[in-house]
Design a protein around this motif. Structure first.
Motif, PDB file in Angstrom:
ATOM      1  N   ASN A   1       0.788  -1.239   0.028  1.00 63.30           N
ATOM      2  CA  ASN A   1       0.036  -0.184  -0.053  1.00 63.30           C
ATOM      3  C   ASN A   1       0.745   1.248   0.113  1.00 63.30           C
ATOM      4  N   GLY A   2       0.798   2.220   0.925  1.00 65.07           N
ATOM      5  CA  GLY A   2       1.609   3.375   0.743  1.00 65.07           C
ATOM      6  C   GLY A   2       2.971   3.237   1.186  1.00 65.07           C
ATOM      7  N   ARG A   3       3.589   2.134   1.143  1.00 65.79           N
ATOM      8  CA  ARG A   3       4.829   1.894   1.757  1.00 65.79           C
ATOM      9  C   ARG A   3       5.697   1.352   0.507  1.00 65.79           C
ATOM     10  N   TYR A   4       6.962   1.817   0.164  1.00 59.19           N
ATOM     11  CA  TYR A   4       7.755   1.243  -0.927  1.00 59.19           C
ATOM     12  C   TYR A   4       9.072   0.809   0.037  1.00 59.19           C
ATOM     13  N   GLN A   5       9.383  -0.449  -0.414  1.00 61.74           N
ATOM     14  CA  GLN A   5      10.865  -1.014  -0.043  1.00 61.74           C
ATOM     15  C   GLN A   5      11.462  -0.942  -1.094  1.00 61.74           C
TER      16      GLN A   5
ATOM     17  N   ALA B   1      21.096  -1.944   3.539  1.00 62.58           N
ATOM     18  CA  ALA B   1      20.496  -2.971   2.917  1.00 62.58           C
ATOM     19  C   ALA B   1      19.122  -2.691   2.307  1.00 62.58           C
ATOM     20  N   SER B   2      18.197  -1.769   3.067  1.00 61.76           N
ATOM     21  CA  SER B   2      17.066  -1.494   2.393  1.00 61.76           C
ATOM     22  C   SER B   2      16.467  -0.200   3.112  1.00 61.76           C
ATOM     23  N   LEU B   3      15.701   0.627   2.109  1.00 59.38           N
ATOM     24  CA  LEU B   3      15.292   1.803   2.442  1.00 59.38           C
ATOM     25  C   LEU B   3      13.597   1.670   2.396  1.00 59.38           C
ATOM     26  N   ILE B   4      12.851   2.095   3.198  1.00 55.52           N
ATOM     27  CA  ILE B   4      11.504   2.197   3.248  1.00 55.52           C
ATOM     28  C   ILE B   4      10.967   3.582   3.312  1.00 55.52           C
ATOM     29  N   LEU B   5      10.065   3.898   2.119  1.00 55.37           N
ATOM     30  CA  LEU B   5       9.655   5.067   2.073  1.00 55.37           C
ATOM     31  C   LEU B   5       8.186   4.905   2.400  1.00 55.37           C
ATOM     32  N   THR B   6       7.661   5.937   3.249  1.00 53.53           N
ATOM     33  CA  THR B   6       6.151   5.977   3.568  1.00 53.53           C
ATOM     34  C   THR B   6       5.549   7.118   3.052  1.00 53.53           C
ATOM     35  N   PHE B   7       4.433   6.994   2.111  1.00 57.95           N
ATOM     36  CA  PHE B   7       3.757   8.088   1.578  1.00 57.95           C
ATOM     37  C   PHE B   7       2.226   8.088   2.313  1.00 57.95           C
ATOM     38  N   ASP B   8       1.872   9.313   2.680  1.00 62.52           N
ATOM     39  CA  ASP B   8       0.488   9.526   2.870  1.00 62.52           C
ATOM     40  C   ASP B   8      -0.163  10.211   1.961  1.00 62.52           C
TER      41      ASP B   8
ATOM     42  N   ASP C   1      -0.045  11.722  -1.231  1.00 62.52           N
ATOM     43  CA  ASP C   1       1.274  11.570  -2.129  1.00 62.52           C
ATOM     44  C   ASP C   1       2.432  12.192  -1.434  1.00 62.52           C
ATOM     45  N   LYS C   2       2.168  12.173  -0.211  1.00 59.95           N
ATOM     46  CA  LYS C   2       3.206  13.023   0.697  1.00 59.95           C
ATOM     47  C   LYS C   2       4.179  12.184   1.299  1.00 59.95           C
ATOM     48  N   LEU C   3       5.389  12.155   1.083  1.00 56.98           N
ATOM     49  CA  LEU C   3       6.396  11.403   1.610  1.00 56.98           C
ATOM     50  C   LEU C   3       6.543  11.823   3.239  1.00 56.98           C
ATOM     51  N   VAL C   4       6.091  10.992   4.090  1.00 56.51           N
ATOM     52  CA  VAL C   4       6.053  11.408   5.630  1.00 56.51           C
ATOM     53  C   VAL C   4       6.984  10.615   6.297  1.00 56.51           C
ATOM     54  N   ALA C   5       7.468   9.487   5.855  1.00 51.72           N
ATOM     55  CA  ALA C   5       8.566   8.984   6.625  1.00 51.72           C
ATOM     56  C   ALA C   5       9.782   7.984   5.818  1.00 51.72           C
ATOM     57  N   LEU C   6      10.954   7.922   6.392  1.00 54.52           N
ATOM     58  CA  LEU C   6      11.873   7.147   5.475  1.00 54.52           C
ATOM     59  C   LEU C   6      12.707   6.342   6.622  1.00 54.52           C
ATOM     60  N   THR C   7      12.961   4.956   6.420  1.00 53.96           N
ATOM     61  CA  THR C   7      13.702   4.063   7.222  1.00 53.96           C
ATOM     62  C   THR C   7      14.912   3.420   6.505  1.00 53.96           C
ATOM     63  N   MET C   8      15.809   3.576   6.918  1.00 55.61           N
ATOM     64  CA  MET C   8      17.071   2.818   6.489  1.00 55.61           C
ATOM     65  C   MET C   8      17.442   1.524   7.346  1.00 55.61           C
TER      66      MET C   8
END
Lengths: 188, 176
Positions: free
Chosen positions: A108-112, A123-130, A132-139
């Motif tokens: 859903n709103g999260r891209y890995q 290793a990976s980056l997770i982008l969370t959209f709410d 169409d807004k980029l609201v969080a990023l996890t490395m």
């Protein structure tokens, strides 16, 4: 990966404050910070941590400059080679061919974004959209350490001054220039 | 910018050293800088100490792990660049694998502002350690002392030996 690239493509520029929390493999918080992230198509990025850390990372399209006030040093790396170790730079380059080095999966709103080669430190980056807004990023790095950024005061497509992405070496700082001697253009 | 008011402490040096010796469980996070003729880098430091065991992490400023070192039951375990090593001497292991000369086994005391046995301390009028030297060539200076949970603890250390300068800035103390 297309829909992520499409989202990033219509994000001509981006600015947000972030709060960063780093937890190690055992879930212990080992580092915290506040700062600001700015992106500018096609390939510019500025990442600034506020006091007490005060580190600044600037990707100007050619070179990634890392300014470290604690040792009064700046490190220069070719942007093309920086991408492997820091897919964050990839965010600023939605149409870079380096995207093939990463697998993009969507939940859903999260891209890995996962590095295909295991030589990259992240290793990976997770982008969370709410919406169409980029609201969080996890490395997530190779040692299962996660660095979570939550964004606030988000501005999508603001006009950002070009000076934000230009680097100048402060008085008294040492430059550690790790760029390969430019024999041909790197962006082949 | 707002500078911290200079607070004058006054403690009995011996009593303060004994009090620090009782402090066996603590955690610090901050920054470590290392300079030698061949290398200059800084990293975010996270150090957890419990009696004489520790868990040390060095991270990049974007939060990725550069190195971790644990001491458990007299054995030291180092994880660096995707490889793991075991040894019983932390400083030797670190130097062999990374080239960095860092007095790991003395730091659990020095970080608190406590003198290690063979060190020669110099106390300020406040009764707090200002500098100490060791016979294997380390010079350590302590500053930015602040009150925390009934202890007075340093927030800045500078260590030097031949061809090596190390600076440690402590942003946060957590005492158990």
């Amino acid at each position: 990966a297309e829909s992520l690239k499409a989202r990033l493509n219509n994000l001509h520029s981006y600015q947000a404050e972030f709060s960063q929390r780093v937890t190690d493999g055992q879930g212990e918080t080992v580092q915290q910070g506040q700062g600001r992230l700015q992106l500018q198509q096609p390939n510019k990025l500025r990442w600034e941590l506020y006091a007490p850390d005060n580190n600044i990372l600037i990707a100007d399209g050619q070179t990634v400059w890392h300014l470290d006030p604690f040792v009064e040093q700046a490190i220069a790396i070719d942007q093309q080679s920086a991408v492997q170790n820091n897919p964050l730079i990839l965010l600023a380059e939605p149409d870079s061919h380096h995207w093939q080095d990463f697998e993009v999966s969507r939940l859903n709103g999260r891209y890995q974004i996962t590095a295909k080669s295991d030589s990259s430190q992240i290793a990976s980056l997770i982008l969370t959209f709410d919406a169409d807004k980029l609201v969080a990023l996890t490395m997530l790095d190779r040692q299962q350490q996660t660095s979570e950024l939550t964004f606030s005061q988000i501005q999508q497509n603001p006009d950002l001054s070009p000076a934000l992405f230009e680097f100048s070496l402060p008085q008294g700082y040492e430059l550690d220039d790790q760029r390969q001697v430019q024999t041909g253009s790197l962006n082949h | 910018c707002a500078t911290r008011p200079v607070v004058e402490y006054s403690v009995n040096a011996l009593h303060h050293q004994r009090q620090l010796a009782q402090l066996q469980q603590w955690q610090v996070s901050g920054k470590l800088a290392f300079k030698s003729s061949e290398e200059r880098f800084s990293a975010n430091l996270h150090w957890q100490q419990r009696q004489d065991e520790y868990n040390i992490g060095l991270n990049s400023f974007i939060g990725t792990r550069l190195l971790s070192m644990q001491k458990q039951g007299g054995r030291v375990h180092l994880e660096y660049e995707d490889r793991e090593y075991w040894h019983d001497n932390a400083a030797q292991l670190l130097e062999q694998m990374t080239g960095w000369v860092i007095p790991v086994s003395d730091l659990p005391l020095w970080i608190k502002g406590q003198a290690s046995e063979e060190a020669m301390p110099a106390f300020a009028d406040s009764g707090l350690i200002r500098r100490l030297t060791t016979d294997d060539g380390w010079q350590v200076s302590f500053s930015d002392y602040r009150q925390q949970d009934g202890y007075i603890l340093p927030h800045a250390l500078e260590l030097s030996a031949t061809d090596v300068q190390i600076r440690i800035r402590i942003d946060q103390w957590q005492l158990k």
